[in-house]
Design a protein around this motif. Structure first.
Motif, PDB file in Angstrom:
ATOM      1  N   LYS A 197      -0.592   9.104   0.248  1.00 50.00           N
ATOM      2  CA  LYS A 197      -0.503   9.977   1.398  1.00 50.00           C
ATOM      3  C   LYS A 197      -1.829  10.926   1.349  1.00 50.00           C
ATOM      4  O   LYS A 197      -1.733  11.999   0.560  1.00 50.00           O
ATOM      5  CB  LYS A 197       0.763  10.919   1.154  1.00 50.00           C
ATOM      6  CG  LYS A 197       2.048  10.053   1.671  1.00 50.00           C
ATOM      7  CD  LYS A 197       3.119  11.061   2.050  1.00 50.00           C
ATOM      8  CE  LYS A 197       4.454  10.347   1.450  1.00 50.00           C
ATOM      9  NZ  LYS A 197       5.514  11.452   1.351  1.00 50.00           N
ATOM     10  N   GLN A 230       6.754   8.127   7.637  1.00 53.35           N
ATOM     11  CA  GLN A 230       5.545   8.813   6.964  1.00 53.35           C
ATOM     12  C   GLN A 230       4.623   7.843   6.362  1.00 53.35           C
ATOM     13  O   GLN A 230       3.729   7.940   6.093  1.00 53.35           O
ATOM     14  CB  GLN A 230       6.061   9.751   5.744  1.00 53.35           C
ATOM     15  CG  GLN A 230       6.635  11.152   6.374  1.00 53.35           C
ATOM     16  CD  GLN A 230       6.608  12.039   5.309  1.00 53.35           C
ATOM     17  OE1 GLN A 230       7.062  11.761   4.016  1.00 53.35           O
ATOM     18  NE2 GLN A 230       6.511  13.469   5.704  1.00 53.35           N
ATOM     19  N   ASP A 288       9.415   4.293   2.734  1.00 58.55           N
ATOM     20  CA  ASP A 288      10.339   5.450   3.368  1.00 58.55           C
ATOM     21  C   ASP A 288      10.565   4.994   4.636  1.00 58.55           C
ATOM     22  O   ASP A 288       9.927   4.429   5.574  1.00 58.55           O
ATOM     23  CB  ASP A 288       9.615   6.567   3.135  1.00 58.55           C
ATOM     24  CG  ASP A 288       9.353   6.912   1.589  1.00 58.55           C
ATOM     25  OD1 ASP A 288       9.941   6.319   0.729  1.00 58.55           O
ATOM     26  OD2 ASP A 288       8.767   8.085   1.466  1.00 58.55           O
TER      27      ASP A 288
HETATM   28 MG    MG Z   1       9.288  11.801   3.359  1.00 59.44          MG
END
Ligand code: MG
Ligand code: UDP
Length: 184
Positions: free
Chosen positions: A125, A100, A96
């Motif tokens: 994540k 992130q 991305d």
């Molecule tokens: Mg994002």
């Protein structure tokens, strides 16, 4: 001989002018440190801000950076698919653009494909900085996807993934299908 590189990094982006320069700088530093031959394919999914201008600027400074621009917003799957078609790397990463996903994860994921024989490695994540309104639907999505597919993956939605080249060259994704690539 076929034209190839160690790795391709495909980044789909939509209105990400604020993070692009920092992201590319970070990726470049990892590539140089590891001595990889690489390309960064930045797919602008119809951004309305200054993203495309920055992509052009970045690619003019580094010949390893290629830009693809969509005339309107087609969605992340279409952008990734277009990047997959263009990629020449033996290992293809998706990432991305909003910082992130950490480029520091690239070397260990790369080795899992080249040395340990994995076809796909997915990021997770673990600690999410997103609001609850995003985390809860994501938890539900992951639970459903795991249950239906039988694939035990923590985080289908994580943008950071890498694939052996033959994998990305054999799938077609559109609509919201980027979430299901591991299952495909
Ligand atoms: Mg994002
Ligand atoms: N993105 C895109 N097209 C879109 C929406 C998002 O290319 O129509 C890009 C976005 O710029 C980012 C990545 O896809 O690089 C993930 O988007 P987002 O951060 O909104 O998703 P999340 O982190 O919530 O999964």
């Amino acid at each position: 001989m076929e034209y190839t590189k160690d790795l391709s990094i495909v980044i789909s982006l939509y209105n990400e002018e604020e993070s692009l320069r920092e992201l590319v700088k970070w990726i470049e530093s990892v590539m140089v440190k590891e001595g990889y031959t690489y390309e960064i394919i930045m797919v602008d999914d119809g951004s309305r801000d200054g993203s495309w201008k920055i992509v052009k600027e970045l690619s003019s400074k580094n010949q390893n950076i290629r830009g693809i621009s969509f005339r309107r917003n087609y969605g992340k799957s279409a952008a990734l698919y277009c990047g997959f078609e263009a990629a020449v790397g033996e290992v293809v990463f998706t990432m991305d653009a909003d910082l992130q996903d950490s480029p520091d994860e690239i070397p260990s994921m790369y080795r899992m494909v080249t040395e340990e024989g994995y076809d796909l490695v997915s990021g997770w994540k673990r600690k999410r900085y997103d609001p609850l309104g995003k985390r809860l639907p994501s938890k539900f999505f992951n639970w459903t996807a795991r249950t239906v597919s039988g694939i035990k993956l923590h985080d289908f939605n994580c943008g950071l993934k890498c694939y052996r080249k033959s994998v990305v060259k054999s799938i077609e994704v559109y609509g919201e299908m980027h979430r299901y690539i591991p299952i495909l």
